[in-house]
Design a protein around this motif. Structure first.
Motif, PDB file in Angstrom:
ATOM      1  N   ASP A  21       0.835  -1.313  -0.021  1.00 19.97           N
ATOM      2  CA  ASP A  21       0.195   0.270   0.039  1.00 19.97           C
ATOM      3  C   ASP A  21       0.835   1.186   0.061  1.00 19.97           C
ATOM      4  OD1 ASP A  21      -2.673  -0.599  -0.156  1.00 19.97           O
ATOM      5  OD2 ASP A  21      -2.905  -1.196   2.152  1.00 19.97           O
ATOM      6  N   ILE A  22       0.603   2.335  -0.704  1.00 18.10           N
ATOM      7  CA  ILE A  22       0.989   3.551  -0.454  1.00 18.10           C
ATOM      8  C   ILE A  22       0.039   4.308   0.700  1.00 18.10           C
ATOM      9  CG2 ILE A  22       1.545   5.822  -1.306  1.00 18.10           C
ATOM     10  CD1 ILE A  22       3.145   3.365  -2.451  1.00 18.10           C
ATOM     11  N   ALA A  23       0.678   4.527   1.759  1.00 17.69           N
ATOM     12  CA  ALA A  23      -0.366   4.968   2.915  1.00 17.69           C
ATOM     13  C   ALA A  23      -0.034   6.543   3.046  1.00 17.69           C
ATOM     14  CB  ALA A  23       0.088   4.469   4.299  1.00 17.69           C
ATOM     15  N   LYS A  24      -0.717   7.235   3.732  1.00 20.65           N
ATOM     16  CA  LYS A  24      -0.851   8.710   4.082  1.00 20.65           C
ATOM     17  C   LYS A  24      -0.993   8.991   5.451  1.00 20.65           C
ATOM     18  CE  LYS A  24      -2.443  12.882   2.240  1.00 20.65           C
ATOM     19  NZ  LYS A  24      -3.498  13.775   1.385  1.00 20.65           N
ATOM     20  N   LYS A  25      -0.218   9.750   5.956  1.00 23.02           N
ATOM     21  CA  LYS A  25      -0.029  10.073   7.261  1.00 23.02           C
ATOM     22  C   LYS A  25      -1.109  11.567   7.550  1.00 23.02           C
ATOM     23  CE  LYS A  25       4.634   9.288   8.067  1.00 23.02           C
ATOM     24  NZ  LYS A  25       6.002   9.656   8.229  1.00 23.02           N
TER      25      LYS A  25
ATOM     26  N   LEU B 249       3.386  10.607   2.112  1.00 25.29           N
ATOM     27  CA  LEU B 249       3.083   9.307   1.712  1.00 25.29           C
ATOM     28  C   LEU B 249       4.399   8.520   1.948  1.00 25.29           C
ATOM     29  CD1 LEU B 249       1.337  10.156  -1.677  1.00 25.29           C
ATOM     30  CD2 LEU B 249       0.112   9.742   0.117  1.00 25.29           C
TER      31      LEU B 249
ATOM     32  N   THR C  13      -3.896   4.974   0.431  1.00 25.10           N
ATOM     33  CA  THR C  13      -4.504   5.653  -0.778  1.00 25.10           C
ATOM     34  C   THR C  13      -4.752   4.822  -1.884  1.00 25.10           C
ATOM     35  OG1 THR C  13      -2.205   6.092  -1.495  1.00 25.10           O
ATOM     36  CG2 THR C  13      -2.897   7.543   0.032  1.00 25.10           C
TER      37      THR C  13
ATOM     38  N   TRP D  14       2.011   7.291  -8.562  1.00 28.03           N
ATOM     39  CA  TRP D  14       2.899   6.230  -7.891  1.00 28.03           C
ATOM     40  C   TRP D  14       2.062   4.966  -7.606  1.00 28.03           C
ATOM     41  CZ3 TRP D  14       5.111   7.506  -2.152  1.00 28.03           C
ATOM     42  CH2 TRP D  14       6.097   6.323  -1.785  1.00 28.03           C
TER      43      TRP D  14
ATOM     44  N   THR E  85      -2.629  10.517  -9.867  1.00 26.59           N
ATOM     45  CA  THR E  85      -2.039  10.940  -8.512  1.00 26.59           C
ATOM     46  C   THR E  85      -2.739   9.932  -7.408  1.00 26.59           C
ATOM     47  OG1 THR E  85      -2.152  12.643  -6.857  1.00 26.59           O
ATOM     48  CG2 THR E  85      -4.247  12.345  -8.191  1.00 26.59           C
ATOM     49  N   ARG E  86      -2.511  10.065  -6.377  1.00 21.38           N
ATOM     50  CA  ARG E  86      -3.078   9.214  -5.323  1.00 21.38           C
ATOM     51  C   ARG E  86      -4.230  10.061  -4.537  1.00 21.38           C
ATOM     52  NH1 ARG E  86      -1.089   4.329  -5.802  1.00 21.38           N
ATOM     53  NH2 ARG E  86      -2.533   3.510  -4.274  1.00 21.38           N
TER      54      ARG E  86
ATOM     55  N   LEU F 179      -6.720   9.898  -0.649  1.00 25.39           N
ATOM     56  CA  LEU F 179      -6.804   9.279   0.360  1.00 25.39           C
ATOM     57  C   LEU F 179      -8.105   8.418   0.291  1.00 25.39           C
ATOM     58  CD1 LEU F 179      -5.982   9.288   3.412  1.00 25.39           C
ATOM     59  CD2 LEU F 179      -7.923  10.890   4.013  1.00 25.39           C
TER      60      LEU F 179
END
Length: 350
Positions: free
Chosen positions: A234-238, A244, A265, A274, A306-307, A309
């Motif tokens: 996963d590409i995670a987001k804070k 990311l 995301t 990404w 893009t990505r 949330l």
């Protein structure tokens, strides 16, 4: 073409309140939450106002015409719904003006445009799209057929689930209606029966199909039981910083995910997106391969990708009102209030 409507509810096992929204404009109020405050000096006058029954885009055009500004002379952070009472800030590139002239601008706006001016303050730069934290909503659900106490109990039970585990950050039907999705696909494939010359409309329609694919990714993840946990790759987001990062060990990050500190995301496809890796990346490629579009086609339309949330975690307060229920919550920028309401009501709302 990958096309399906009817997104699943994350609280499908909990009965909703039904009812309706937007019986009047005052039943749907929005207040923009800024990411910064104007400095008090500069050539761009920030105007905070409350509008009723007029879209942000129409308001910006009216203000540009009133003050002799070009299209780039008016700025705003986000679009607010036509069918609402909305408070937001716009910027006008008027140059350096005196306090008396600033007051005159406010009076002119109220005399010529159907809005209430709340405050005016100069700043050094134009207000640009995306420069907001999010929006606060206060929405009335009316025309309830249930006993008010039963409706309140149902709504609060759903709200507790949404606040603890989150809900899919779907694009709403305002953005991804069936006609826009089909037209966007046809533009990407070069099969649209008429050339869409308006650049803004063409970009909107193309985005509608890509946003539809994003929704399908969330739908598939939910139906596979993979929404309430992170996947390897996963590409995670804070949530606190927006940063990311690649999830290499889901178990290590599980506590932060459950605490609502981070979220996965989801893909807005394009050649510069990404891509996720591992099982998460496999799902993204499965959705994209079924979409019948190519990265080359998107590149030719200047789509970058893009990505976004994948979930929101709204803190929702609900109380009884004279005509039904009042529902209040905050959502980050880009999230749709109607997606919260459809969970509570179990209606398809717009």
């Amino acid at each position: 073409m990958l096309f399906t409507m009817g997104l699943p509810h994350i609280t499908k096992d909990l009965p909703g309140t039904e009812g309706m929204i937007r019986e009047t404009l005052e039943d749907f109020t929005v207040e923009e939450v800024p990411v910064f405050e104007p400095s008090g000096e500069g050539e761009h006058l920030f105007v905070n106002l409350t509008k009723r029954g007029i879209s942000t885009r129409k308001l910006a055009l009216d203000l540009a015409a009133q003050f002799g500004l070009g299209r780039t002379g008016v700025g705003f952070a986000g679009l607010k719904d036509l069918r609402s009472v909305s408070t937001q800030t716009l910027s006008l590139h008027l140059g350096r003006i005196t306090d008396d002239e600033i007051a005159d601008v406010g009076r002119t706006i109220e005399a010529t445009v159907p809005v209430k001016v709340n405050w005016l303050r100069p700043h050094t730069r134009k207000l640009r799209a995306g420069q907001l934290l999010g929006n606060r909503f206060s929405i009335n659900i009316t025309e309830l057929s249930l006993d008010p106490e039963e409706a309140l109990a149902r709504a609060r039970k759903i709200a507790a689930v949404l606040g603890s585990g989150g809900l899919p950050n779907y694009y709403g039907p305002q953005r991804v209606d069936e006609d826009n999705i089909r037209r966007g696909y046809e533009i990407i494939k070069g099969t649209h029966p008429r050339r869409v010359r308006n650049k803004w409309l063409r970009r909107l329609l193309v985005s509608s199909y890509l946003d539809h694919l994003y929704n399908l990714y969330l739908q598939e993840r939910l139906e596979r039981g993979e929404f309430h946990r992170l996947l390897k790759g996963d590409i995670a987001k804070k949530h606190s910083t927006g940063g990311l990062f690649l999830v290499e060990d889901p178990d290590t990050e599980a506590a932060r995910y459950e605490a609502g500190e981070i979220s996965f995301t989801a893909p807005i496809f394009g050649p510069r997106m990404w891509w996720a890796e591992g099982p998460s990346g496999d799902l993204e490629r499965e959705i994209f391969d079924k979409s019948d579009i190519t990265l080359e086609e998107l590149r030719s339309l200047d789509v970058r990708g893009t990505r976004r949330l994948g979930r929101t975690l709204p803190e929702i307060t609900i109380r009884k009102s004279e005509r039904g229920l009042n529902v209040c919550f905050f959502l980050p920028k880009g999230a749709y209030a109607t997606m919260v309401l459809r969970e509570i009501m179990k209606n398809e709302v717009r």
